[in-house]
Design a protein around this motif. Structure first.
Motif, PDB file in Angstrom:
ATOM      1  N   GLY A 103      95.628  -2.377 -19.335  1.00 37.43           N
ATOM      2  CA  GLY A 103      94.858  -2.067 -18.132  1.00 37.43           C
ATOM      3  C   GLY A 103      94.880  -3.086 -17.024  1.00 37.43           C
ATOM      4  N   ALA A 104      95.752  -4.103 -17.103  1.00 33.97           N
ATOM      5  CA  ALA A 104      95.830  -5.074 -16.016  1.00 33.97           C
ATOM      6  C   ALA A 104      96.344  -4.395 -14.750  1.00 33.97           C
ATOM      7  CB  ALA A 104      96.725  -6.242 -16.398  1.00 33.97           C
ATOM      8  N   GLN A 105      95.838  -4.830 -13.617  1.00 40.01           N
ATOM      9  CA  GLN A 105      96.228  -4.250 -12.327  1.00 40.01           C
ATOM     10  C   GLN A 105      97.153  -5.170 -11.532  1.00 40.01           C
ATOM     11  OE1 GLN A 105      91.903  -4.152 -11.967  1.00 40.01           O
ATOM     12  NE2 GLN A 105      92.133  -2.194 -10.915  1.00 40.01           N
ATOM     13  N   LEU A 106      97.166  -6.453 -11.898  1.00 41.83           N
ATOM     14  CA  LEU A 106      98.009  -7.445 -11.237  1.00 41.83           C
ATOM     15  C   LEU A 106      98.568  -8.377 -12.300  1.00 41.83           C
ATOM     16  CD1 LEU A 106      99.005  -8.938  -8.606  1.00 41.83           C
ATOM     17  CD2 LEU A 106      96.901 -10.301  -8.778  1.00 41.83           C
ATOM     18  N   PHE A 107      99.854  -8.739 -12.157  1.00 47.72           N
ATOM     19  CA  PHE A 107     100.490  -9.641 -13.122  1.00 47.72           C
ATOM     20  C   PHE A 107     101.123 -10.798 -12.371  1.00 47.72           C
ATOM     21  CE2 PHE A 107     103.466 -11.380 -16.078  1.00 47.72           C
ATOM     22  CZ  PHE A 107     102.952 -11.106 -17.340  1.00 47.72           C
ATOM     23  N   LEU A 108     100.803 -12.032 -12.799  1.00 50.40           N
ATOM     24  CA  LEU A 108     101.336 -13.239 -12.178  1.00 50.40           C
ATOM     25  C   LEU A 108     102.607 -13.669 -12.905  1.00 50.40           C
ATOM     26  CD1 LEU A 108      97.966 -15.161 -11.758  1.00 50.40           C
ATOM     27  CD2 LEU A 108      99.182 -13.823 -10.022  1.00 50.40           C
ATOM     28  N   VAL A 109     103.696 -13.831 -12.156  1.00 53.74           N
ATOM     29  CA  VAL A 109     105.023 -14.103 -12.710  1.00 53.74           C
ATOM     30  C   VAL A 109     105.491 -15.505 -12.319  1.00 53.74           C
ATOM     31  CG1 VAL A 109     107.429 -13.336 -12.796  1.00 53.74           C
ATOM     32  CG2 VAL A 109     105.589 -11.657 -12.506  1.00 53.74           C
ATOM     33  N   PRO A 110     105.933 -16.341 -13.277  1.00 51.88           N
ATOM     34  CA  PRO A 110     106.548 -17.609 -12.908  1.00 51.88           C
ATOM     35  C   PRO A 110     107.824 -17.345 -12.099  1.00 51.88           C
ATOM     36  CG  PRO A 110     105.997 -17.558 -15.249  1.00 51.88           C
ATOM     37  CD  PRO A 110     105.834 -16.164 -14.740  1.00 51.88           C
ATOM     38  N   PRO A 111     108.098 -18.115 -11.055  1.00 50.35           N
ATOM     39  CA  PRO A 111     109.280 -17.857 -10.227  1.00 50.35           C
ATOM     40  C   PRO A 111     110.577 -17.755 -11.021  1.00 50.35           C
ATOM     41  CG  PRO A 111     107.863 -19.460  -9.152  1.00 50.35           C
ATOM     42  CD  PRO A 111     107.272 -19.217 -10.509  1.00 50.35           C
ATOM     43  N   ALA A 112     110.752 -18.608 -12.035  1.00 49.17           N
ATOM     44  CA  ALA A 112     111.994 -18.590 -12.804  1.00 49.17           C
ATOM     45  C   ALA A 112     112.159 -17.316 -13.631  1.00 49.17           C
ATOM     46  CB  ALA A 112     112.062 -19.812 -13.722  1.00 49.17           C
ATOM     47  N   ASN A 113     111.078 -16.585 -13.843  1.00 50.84           N
ATOM     48  CA  ASN A 113     111.146 -15.344 -14.614  1.00 50.84           C
ATOM     49  C   ASN A 113     111.305 -14.102 -13.742  1.00 50.84           C
ATOM     50  OD1 ASN A 113     109.029 -17.017 -16.726  1.00 50.84           O
ATOM     51  ND2 ASN A 113     110.805 -15.964 -17.578  1.00 50.84           N
ATOM     52  N   CYS A 114     111.403 -14.302 -12.426  1.00 56.24           N
ATOM     53  CA  CYS A 114     111.510 -13.151 -11.528  1.00 56.24           C
ATOM     54  C   CYS A 114     112.686 -12.222 -11.846  1.00 56.24           C
ATOM     55  CB  CYS A 114     111.592 -13.636 -10.083  1.00 56.24           C
ATOM     56  SG  CYS A 114     109.966 -13.938  -9.338  1.00 56.24           S
ATOM     57  N   PRO A 115     113.876 -12.741 -12.188  1.00 49.82           N
ATOM     58  CA  PRO A 115     114.991 -11.835 -12.458  1.00 49.82           C
ATOM     59  C   PRO A 115     114.674 -10.785 -13.528  1.00 49.82           C
ATOM     60  CG  PRO A 115     115.804 -14.054 -12.215  1.00 49.82           C
ATOM     61  CD  PRO A 115     114.303 -14.150 -12.224  1.00 49.82           C
ATOM     62  N   ASP A 116     114.048 -11.204 -14.620  1.00 54.76           N
ATOM     63  CA  ASP A 116     113.705 -10.251 -15.679  1.00 54.76           C
ATOM     64  C   ASP A 116     112.499  -9.404 -15.305  1.00 54.76           C
ATOM     65  OD1 ASP A 116     115.789 -10.957 -17.387  1.00 54.76           O
ATOM     66  OD2 ASP A 116     114.639 -12.615 -18.236  1.00 54.76           O
ATOM     67  N   ALA A 117     111.560  -9.981 -14.561  1.00 51.09           N
ATOM     68  CA  ALA A 117     110.376  -9.215 -14.164  1.00 51.09           C
ATOM     69  C   ALA A 117     110.758  -8.035 -13.278  1.00 51.09           C
ATOM     70  CB  ALA A 117     109.378 -10.120 -13.448  1.00 51.09           C
ATOM     71  N   LEU A 118     111.803  -8.209 -12.471  1.00 49.57           N
ATOM     72  CA  LEU A 118     112.230  -7.147 -11.558  1.00 49.57           C
ATOM     73  C   LEU A 118     112.635  -5.878 -12.294  1.00 49.57           C
ATOM     74  CD1 LEU A 118     114.312  -9.157  -8.932  1.00 49.57           C
ATOM     75  CD2 LEU A 118     112.215  -7.870  -8.501  1.00 49.57           C
ATOM     76  N   THR A 119     113.140  -6.042 -13.515  1.00 52.43           N
ATOM     77  CA  THR A 119     113.609  -4.883 -14.278  1.00 52.43           C
ATOM     78  C   THR A 119     112.598  -4.430 -15.324  1.00 52.43           C
ATOM     79  OG1 THR A 119     114.753  -6.323 -15.873  1.00 52.43           O
ATOM     80  CG2 THR A 119     116.000  -5.591 -13.954  1.00 52.43           C
ATOM     81  N   SER A 120     111.387  -4.959 -15.271  1.00 53.06           N
ATOM     82  CA  SER A 120     110.383  -4.631 -16.285  1.00 53.06           C
ATOM     83  C   SER A 120     109.735  -3.275 -16.004  1.00 53.06           C
ATOM     84  CB  SER A 120     109.302  -5.709 -16.317  1.00 53.06           C
ATOM     85  OG  SER A 120     108.560  -5.697 -15.102  1.00 53.06           O
ATOM     86  N   ASP A 121     109.121  -2.737 -17.044  1.00 50.53           N
ATOM     87  CA  ASP A 121     108.416  -1.456 -16.935  1.00 50.53           C
ATOM     88  C   ASP A 121     106.956  -1.739 -16.600  1.00 50.53           C
ATOM     89  OD1 ASP A 121     107.611   1.157 -17.097  1.00 50.53           O
ATOM     90  OD2 ASP A 121     107.664   1.260 -19.295  1.00 50.53           O
ATOM     91  N   HIS A 122     106.676  -2.048 -15.332  1.00 49.00           N
ATOM     92  CA  HIS A 122     105.320  -2.432 -14.954  1.00 49.00           C
ATOM     93  C   HIS A 122     104.511  -1.288 -14.364  1.00 49.00           C
ATOM     94  CE1 HIS A 122     106.389  -2.657 -10.640  1.00 49.00           C
ATOM     95  NE2 HIS A 122     107.543  -3.130 -11.067  1.00 49.00           N
TER      96      HIS A 122
END
Length: 354
Positions: free
Chosen positions: A295-314
């Motif tokens: 149920g989180a509405q916002l997720f904080l991403v470390p900059p170095a993890n952005c490449p994988d976060a972009l393809t995540s099922d959020h």
């Protein structure tokens, strides 16, 4: 029956046997799955996860959720069929065994290492949060783990701050390993630590293992704080990746009002005690899925993890890039006031720079 027919008849059961063998033979991989998320502003076994003594606290609405990943243990036996099921799952991932566990080691060592990292992340989070609030924080040399059956076992404890060893004053910059090495074989020496604010002196006899004099402790940089802040989290959770969420929760607990304005925020990332820099972690895609499911509405991403976060099922959960604790506080505050507020985002350029 021709020779070709006979060969074909013999080959069929061999291929079947080979297929069965391949399907059930353990392969050198591990799997990552979304783990539970924990609201660090909440309780653990009836006690606040963030406990403060000597300073006013402000308990309010909202959630700051640390995220976890479930990783198969080093002794798990994963066959081809299991890995194929994982491969076709959108929420899980497969990684080579060597990347997760390297060469040697044991499950007990993995657990101990995870706990050492967890303690270090908590101390760094407290230091980062208090420095963000303008408090003086001083580094010290502390004990992060004690090895069973070694000389320190039963005498020293986790979070003991080392003050003196064999008559020498110890600071964060002291090379304690050299002091231990210089103790003559068989000699017993005094060692003074600060434990729960009080001095404790023990006598300890270093042992020699593989040519190195040891007492059986893992050391790390801890900190002295102007008041006591404790983080109470399950011993079953290890690693350094909750540092950012610990720091945010400590900051929120020590300041009036809800940092999230009552909303649910999740995130991940290591935290540096100096500067509050947010560092890279593993399993970002599984952590994002776990946060969305909880149920989180916002997720904080470390900059170095952005490449994988972009393809995540959020799904509809927003992602925000958080480079420092200061940035994360500003982003969560802005989002809390307006869920459509402009926030730093992971972009295609982040992926290209990685």
């Amino acid at each position: 029956m021709t020779q070709r027919t006979l060969a074909a008849l013999l080959a069929v059961p061999l291929f079947v046997a080979l297929g069965i063998y391949t399907a059930v033979t353990p392969l050198p991989f591990v799997t990552y799955s979304p783990g539970p998320t924990i609201n660090v502003l909440g309780d653990n076994d009836g006690k606040p996860i963030i406990e403060v003594q000597g300073h006013p606290t402000y308990r309010d609405d909202g959630e700051l959720r640390m995220t976890t990943v479930s990783v198969t243990q080093r002794n798990a036996r994963l066959d081809l069929l299991t890995l194929l099921r994982t491969w076709f799952s959108r929420d899980r991932a497969i990684y080579p065994y060597a990347i997760q566990y390297g060469g040697g080691g044991s499950q007990q060592q993995d657990t101990q290492e995870g706990q050492v990292e967890m303690i270090g992340s908590q101390d760094s989070a407290i230091a980062a949060a208090l420095r963000q609030l303008g408090y003086q924080v001083n580094p010290v040399l502390e004990i992060l783990s004690v090895t069973p059956t070694m000389p320190a076992d039963g005498k020293l404890e986790v979070r003991d701050v080392i003050k003196r060893f064999n008559g020498t004053k110890v600071t964060a910059a002291t090379d304690l390993g050299k002091l231990i090495h210089d103790v003559p074989a068989g000699d017993t020496v005094p060692m003074t630590v600060e434990r729960k604010g009080k001095p404790v002196t023990v006598r300890i006899t270093p042992t020699t293992k593989d040519g190195t004099r040891l007492i059986g402790v893992t050391l790390g940089i801890g900190y002295t704080f102007p008041f006591k802040v404790s983080v109470h989290i399950s011993d079953s959770i290890g690693g350094p990746s909750a540092g950012l969420m610990f720091a945010l929760s400590i900051y929120d607990t020590l300041t009036p009002g809800s940092l999230t304005s009552g909303g649910a925020v999740a995130g991940t990332g290591t935290i540096s005690a100096a500067g509050g820099r947010v560092g890279e972690i593993g399993g970002i895609q599984q952590k994002i899925v776990g946060a969305r499911q909880d149920g989180a509405q916002l997720f904080l991403v470390p900059p170095a993890n952005c490449p994988d976060a972009l393809t995540s099922d959020h799904g509809s959960m927003r992602l925000a890039k958080a480079a420092t604790l200061k940035d994360a506080i500003a982003e969560v505050t802005a989002w809390g006031k307006n869920h459509d507020a402009a926030l730093p985002q992971c972009t295609a350029s982040d992926k290209a720079k990685h």
